[in-house]
Design an enzyme around this catalytic site. Structure first.
Site, PDB file in Angstrom:
ATOM      1  N   CYS A 247       0.811  -1.213   0.000  1.00  0.00           N
ATOM      2  CA  CYS A 247       0.000   0.000   0.000  1.00  0.00           C
ATOM      3  C   CYS A 247       0.848   1.268   0.000  1.00  0.00           C
ATOM      4  O   CYS A 247       0.461   2.277  -0.591  1.00  0.00           O
ATOM      5  CB  CYS A 247      -0.968  -0.005   1.180  1.00  0.00           C
ATOM      6  SG  CYS A 247      -0.182  -0.078   2.802  1.00  0.00           S
TER       7      CYS A 247
ATOM      8  N   CYS B 127       7.955  44.024   3.792  1.00  0.00           N
ATOM      9  CA  CYS B 127       8.144  44.286   5.215  1.00  0.00           C
ATOM     10  C   CYS B 127       6.903  43.830   5.967  1.00  0.00           C
ATOM     11  O   CYS B 127       5.768  44.106   5.558  1.00  0.00           O
ATOM     12  CB  CYS B 127       8.400  45.770   5.444  1.00  0.00           C
ATOM     13  SG  CYS B 127       8.502  46.231   7.198  1.00  0.00           S
TER      14      CYS B 127
ATOM     15  N   CYS C 181       5.206  47.505   7.357  1.00  0.00           N
ATOM     16  CA  CYS C 181       4.769  48.590   6.477  1.00  0.00           C
ATOM     17  C   CYS C 181       4.486  48.146   5.049  1.00  0.00           C
ATOM     18  O   CYS C 181       3.894  48.898   4.271  1.00  0.00           O
ATOM     19  CB  CYS C 181       5.799  49.717   6.477  1.00  0.00           C
ATOM     20  SG  CYS C 181       7.366  49.269   5.669  1.00  0.00           S
TER      21      CYS C 181
ATOM     22  N   CYS D 207      14.234  38.154  10.854  1.00  0.00           N
ATOM     23  CA  CYS D 207      14.669  37.849  12.213  1.00  0.00           C
ATOM     24  C   CYS D 207      13.960  36.597  12.696  1.00  0.00           C
ATOM     25  O   CYS D 207      12.741  36.618  12.940  1.00  0.00           O
ATOM     26  CB  CYS D 207      14.382  39.026  13.147  1.00  0.00           C
ATOM     27  SG  CYS D 207      14.939  38.733  14.846  1.00  0.00           S
TER      28      CYS D 207
ATOM     29  N   CYS E 268      12.265  36.749  16.216  1.00  0.00           N
ATOM     30  CA  CYS E 268      10.961  37.417  16.333  1.00  0.00           C
ATOM     31  C   CYS E 268       9.810  36.484  15.973  1.00  0.00           C
ATOM     32  O   CYS E 268       8.643  36.877  16.099  1.00  0.00           O
ATOM     33  CB  CYS E 268      10.905  38.637  15.402  1.00  0.00           C
ATOM     34  SG  CYS E 268      11.863  40.066  15.956  1.00  0.00           S
TER      35      CYS E 268
ATOM     36  N   CYS F 185      11.795  46.232   6.601  1.00  0.00           N
ATOM     37  CA  CYS F 185      12.616  47.206   5.883  1.00  0.00           C
ATOM     38  C   CYS F 185      13.615  47.779   6.899  1.00  0.00           C
ATOM     39  O   CYS F 185      13.515  47.510   8.103  1.00  0.00           O
ATOM     40  CB  CYS F 185      11.751  48.312   5.279  1.00  0.00           C
ATOM     41  SG  CYS F 185      10.898  49.329   6.516  1.00  0.00           S
TER      42      CYS F 185
ATOM     43  N   CYS G 279      11.816  49.848   9.801  1.00  0.00           N
ATOM     44  CA  CYS G 279      11.038  49.039  10.755  1.00  0.00           C
ATOM     45  C   CYS G 279      11.938  48.103  11.550  1.00  0.00           C
ATOM     46  O   CYS G 279      11.668  47.833  12.730  1.00  0.00           O
ATOM     47  CB  CYS G 279       9.975  48.235  10.011  1.00  0.00           C
ATOM     48  SG  CYS G 279       8.639  49.264   9.303  1.00  0.00           S
TER      49      CYS G 279
ATOM     50  N   HIS H 197      18.243  40.349  19.855  1.00  0.00           N
ATOM     51  CA  HIS H 197      18.033  39.644  18.586  1.00  0.00           C
ATOM     52  C   HIS H 197      19.149  39.949  17.594  1.00  0.00           C
ATOM     53  O   HIS H 197      19.804  40.997  17.670  1.00  0.00           O
ATOM     54  CB  HIS H 197      16.686  40.041  17.966  1.00  0.00           C
ATOM     55  CG  HIS H 197      15.504  39.530  18.743  1.00  0.00           C
ATOM     56  ND1 HIS H 197      14.213  39.598  18.273  1.00  0.00           N
ATOM     57  CD2 HIS H 197      15.412  38.941  19.968  1.00  0.00           C
ATOM     58  CE1 HIS H 197      13.388  39.078  19.159  1.00  0.00           C
ATOM     59  NE2 HIS H 197      14.101  38.686  20.213  1.00  0.00           N
TER      60      HIS H 197
ATOM     61  N   HIS I 195      -1.592   1.453   7.283  1.00  0.00           N
ATOM     62  CA  HIS I 195      -2.170   1.348   5.941  1.00  0.00           C
ATOM     63  C   HIS I 195      -2.187   2.717   5.273  1.00  0.00           C
ATOM     64  O   HIS I 195      -2.692   3.686   5.842  1.00  0.00           O
ATOM     65  CB  HIS I 195      -3.583   0.784   6.012  1.00  0.00           C
ATOM     66  CG  HIS I 195      -4.222   0.614   4.672  1.00  0.00           C
ATOM     67  ND1 HIS I 195      -3.696  -0.192   3.689  1.00  0.00           N
ATOM     68  CD2 HIS I 195      -5.345   1.163   4.139  1.00  0.00           C
ATOM     69  CE1 HIS I 195      -4.467  -0.149   2.628  1.00  0.00           C
ATOM     70  NE2 HIS I 195      -5.467   0.679   2.871  1.00  0.00           N
TER      71      HIS I 195
END
Length: 713
Positions: free
Chosen positions: A360, A538, A541, A549, A552, A567, A570, A583, A617
């Site tokens: 199968c 972005c 925006c 990242c 994040c 961007c 931001c 980060h 199966h």
């Protein structure tokens, strides 16, 4: 009392056995139904007495009327009941027999014509709820033998339904329905099963019969010379090379012919000039829908290879020899099955790839890849194989027959499994990802479908991608889109190029452990943000992004689980926050000379198949056309004829547009759906998904090949 009418759901026969269920062929009476749809009732023993209570899934049963149940109870062993049920037309004719109809019974190697006289109750009713069995009291059309029986005051023999191999079409103007008699009605003892009968040699007929001696004698002689019977499934090779399947409705010598012929009712309507509704010449031999009857010499009929018995691991029946030259050659390239043809060519029983002995995993994978998808339509690198190479065998024995006639017998699959070079592939159950790697690399000679790159500039190749996530990274009902994004971002991986075919393996380990009880199968994957060198938006925006990242990803203030890319502006603002100052955003690799205001073009891939697993199966769902509701479900071992040692698997394909209706809802709507109210196939797709297969409709798979050889016409 006539054996007519719609089946009464008060009785059932078990057609497939679950792990701890009732034996196949068991007959029972429904007393109650559970909320889950299971049937609870009493089970009948071989004598018709109530034996015990039992529980069985409704999908594992077939409904019977009371008289059908009584007829089948007289059939022994139980496996023969299912064989009789498979001969739908024959069993239907037996259930509608009338007094003085002519039937043919088989005894040893002889066929005997008989007149139907009575329906006999078999056994003695001594308990409430007992279901008396039914047999047919038949009068042998051998006057000398009948005279001998009368002189000895011997009662007429009683036969079970399975001993009737042919029902001769009746031409009587008035047919008297059969009445059910008990032994007391006819002043005889309780009838016992007839296990042996004398061999009747004479072909003389009862005086006054509407059939002449020559008609029945020819029919009997034809039956004696052939293993095929009325009600048998047969196949015929047509003049244009197509294999035609049907049920034998009549066998005999038609007017103007000398040898035996067969009248078949075909599975599908044909528009050939010699098709009819049961007429041959000026005489009617049976009745069926227009353009579905075909009369051919009996020696051109072969037992339907899809219904062969006595299969074992090393002994599978070979396809019958054909008498016509087929129009298709081994090297022909049969295109995928188109949307208009799918339902007529594929949907039904004995359709698709027939399963046999742990196959199968392979059946479901091959069906998903090659039935109707164009994703793997340029895969046969014939320059690497000679005409007997394994890729040639795959195309000749599996892909072409599947696309041409809608069916691949188990023998062809077993031959291919043996050619894979490892004994375990012919005997053991494998995981689809293991088979896919060997299929694509060693059989089709493809380069890895997936090319990954990390920010550390390391490249990785693969044929499939195993999703790896932490359970707390997604909700209780994740989608494939969410799982794929989190898996790649967490692993610091991006696609180096758009895959031509993306095979994604769900987060389940082994055959039992599932990280998520349900997964929403995304019908479209947006991989724009998963490409290594591609323009992106972005997250905040919407302008062209310069950074992403991974840290994040799960930020609870920024829509956890969503890919975060920013961007320059931001990126600075987001990472000023104290909780994100640690980060380490990565600078994105973008295409050269990309304007800052350039629009982002989304890159998507379309779902074309899903492999599912439940209790070891494998089955598959396949999307066969551009219409959103064009879905079919395939199970190579959906049913079985015969027992585990002497039988064969019956593959089944079902249309399932309800799957698309369910998946067309938004993720918010899906999260609130009561899954217990969904159909069984929808629940199966959501709960058992093992692999999701996506294709890039703008890029052919051949781009991954060293040599492109198209298999399309």
């Amino acid at each position: 009392m006539e054996l007519k009418g719609e089946p009464n759901l008060g009785y059932f026969i078990v057609v497939r056995r679950s792990k701890k269920g009732l034996s196949r062929g068991t007959i029972g009476r429904v007393d109650a139904k559970t909320p889950e749809g299971d049937l609870i009732g009493m089970i009948y023993g071989g004598s018709g007495r109530l034996k015990s209570s039992g529980r069985v899934k409704k999908l594992d049963t077939y409904p019977l009327s009371q008289n059908q149940a009584r007829l089948l109870l007289f059939v022994s062993p139980a496996s023969r009941r299912l064989e009789l049920l498979c001969h739908v037309q024959l069993f239907g004719a037996i259930c509608n027999l009338a007094q003085d109809d002519i039937v043919v019974v088989k005894y040893k190697k002889d066929f005997q014509p008989c007149l139907v006289k009575n329906l006999m109750e078999v056994g003695k009713k001594d308990k409430t709820g007992q279901l008396l069995m039914l047999g047919f009291e038949l009068e042998l059309l051998d006057t000398a033998e009948q005279d001998s029986l009368k002189k000895k005051a011997v009662s007429l023999p009683v036969f079970s339904a399975v001993e009737i191999v042919q029902v001769v079409p009746s031409h009587l103007n008035s047919r008297q329905p059969l009445r059910i008699h008990s032994a007391a009605d006819l002043n005889r003892n309780a009838v016992t099963r007839i296990n042996s009968l004398p061999a009747y040699k004479s072909q003389s007929l009862k005086k006054g019969s509407i059939f002449c001696k020559e008609d029945v004698s020819n029919s009997i002689q034809v039956l004696s010379d052939c293993s095929l019977e009325v009600g048998s499934m047969a196949e015929v090779m047509s003049d244009n090379g197509m294999t035609i399947y049907g049920v034998i409705r009549w066998i005999g010598v038609p007017e103007g012919k000398k040898n035996g012929w067969a009248g078949l009712e075909l599975d599908d309507e044909m528009t050939y000039s010699d098709n009819s509704d049961g007429m041959f010449g000026t005489k009617r031999y049976f009745t069926c829908k227009g353009n579905t009857a075909l009369f051919v010499p009996l020696n051109q009929c072969k037992p339907d290879r899809r219904f062969q018995f006595n299969w074992s691991l090393n002994e599978i029946p070979k396809p019958p020899e054909t008498h016509s030259v087929t129009r298709f050659k081994d090297s022909d390239n049969i295109p995928p099955v188109g949307e208009p043809e799918i339902l007529s060519r594929l949907v039904g029983r004995m359709r698709g790839i027939q399963g046999h002995f742990n196959s199968c995993y392979l059946d479901a994978t091959l069906f998903s890849l090659f039935t109707s998808s164009s994703a793997c339509d340029r895969v046969f690198n014939t320059s690497a194989d000679n005409k007997e190479g394994i890729s040639h065998i795959l195309k000749r024995d599996i892909v072409n027959p599947l696309r041409r006639s809608g069916f691949v017998p188990a023998e062809s699959v077993m031959n291919f499994r043996k050619q894979l070079g490892c004994k375990s592939f012919a005997t053991d159950e494998k995981d689809p990802e293991e088979f896919i790697a060997i299929l694509l690399k060693d059989v089709l000679h493809l380069e890895p479908l997936l090319k990954f790159r990390s920010h550390g500039e390391l490249s990785q190749d693969a044929y499939t991608h195993q999703i790896i996530v932490e359970k707390n990274q997604v909700g209780v009902l994740p989608s494939v889109q969410q799982l794929l994004e989190i898996s790649l971002v967490s692993s610091d991986l991006k696609f180096e190029e758009i895959p031509s075919c993306l095979i994604v393996q769900m987060p389940r380990y082994g055959k039992k452990f599932k990280m998520f009880s349900k997964i929403i199968t995304s019908t479209e994957l947006d991989i724009t943000d998963l490409l290594y060198c591609c323009s992106r938006q972005c997250f905040l925006c919407g302008r062209l992004a310069d950074y992403d990242c991974a840290q994040c990803l799960m930020d609870h203030k920024l829509q956890p689980g969503r890919i975060k890319q920013y961007c320059s502006t931001c990126n600075t603002q987001v990472h000023i926050h104290p909780s994100r100052q640690g980060h380490a955003p990565h600078k994105l690799t973008l295409p050269d000379h990309l304007p800052a205001d350039a629009p982002v073009q989304r890159k998507t891939m379309q779902l074309f198949a899903v492999l599912c697993i439940n209790t070891s199966h494998y089955v598959s769902f396949v999307k066969y056309g551009p219409d959103s509701r064009s879905w079919i479900f395939f199970d190579s071992m959906a049913d079985r004829n015969g027992d585990d040692n002497n039988g064969y698997n019956i593959p089944v394909i079902r249309a399932c547009p309800e799957v698309a209706d369910f998946l067309s809802q938004s993720e918010e709507e899906l999260a609130t759906v009561n899954l217990s109210q969904c159909t069984d196939l929808v629940q199966r797709l959501l709960g058992d998904a093992y692999m999701c297969l996506y294709q890039n409709t703008e890029s052919p798979l051949a781009s991954s090949m060293s040599t492109e050889v198209s298999i399309t016409t």
